[in-house]
Write a protein that holds these residues in place. Structure first.
Motif, short mmCIF file in Angstrom:
data_model
loop_
_atom_site.label_atom_id
_atom_site.label_comp_id
_atom_site.label_asym_id
_atom_site.label_seq_id
_atom_site.Cartn_x
_atom_site.Cartn_y
_atom_site.Cartn_z
N GLY A 36 0.82 -1.21 0.00
CA GLY A 36 0.00 0.00 0.00
C GLY A 36 0.84 1.25 0.00
N TRP A 37 1.92 1.24 0.77
CA TRP A 37 2.84 2.38 0.81
C TRP A 37 3.45 2.63 -0.56
CZ3 TRP A 37 8.00 3.12 -0.12
CH2 TRP A 37 8.54 4.32 0.33
N ARG A 39 2.24 1.73 -3.48
CA ARG A 39 1.21 2.18 -4.42
C ARG A 39 0.91 3.67 -4.24
NH1 ARG A 39 -2.91 -0.31 -7.54
NH2 ARG A 39 -4.66 1.10 -7.82
N VAL A 40 0.76 4.09 -3.01
CA VAL A 40 0.46 5.51 -2.75
C VAL A 40 1.61 6.40 -3.22
CG1 VAL A 40 0.18 7.20 -0.90
CG2 VAL A 40 -1.14 5.09 -0.87
#
Length: 65
Positions: A36-37, A39-40
């Motif tokens: 997630g990190w 991707r952001v």
């Protein structure tokens, strides 16, 4: 790569008496958090160089060893 990374583990989990332990669930959580990190940071334009993403993946691998 997709075959080895998804289908075979899925078969192993489904056809064996696999019991999730706290160590395994912690690893899953850390992996999803790192994904997630990445991707952001890559979609927001803050990380233009994927070298930082590779560095993060290596660090996560070392931590989980």
């Amino acid at each position: 790569m997709v075959f080895q990374g998804t289908l075979l583990p899925a078969i192993g989990i489904l056809l064996t008496p696999w019991q999730p332990r706290i160590e395994v669930l912690t690893g899953v959580f850390v992996t999803l958090l790192a994904a997630g990190w990445l991707r952001v940071n890559t979609q927001g334009g803050r990380t233009r160089n994927l070298g930082a993403a590779a560095e993060m993946a290596c660090c996560m691998w070392l931590i989980l060893q």
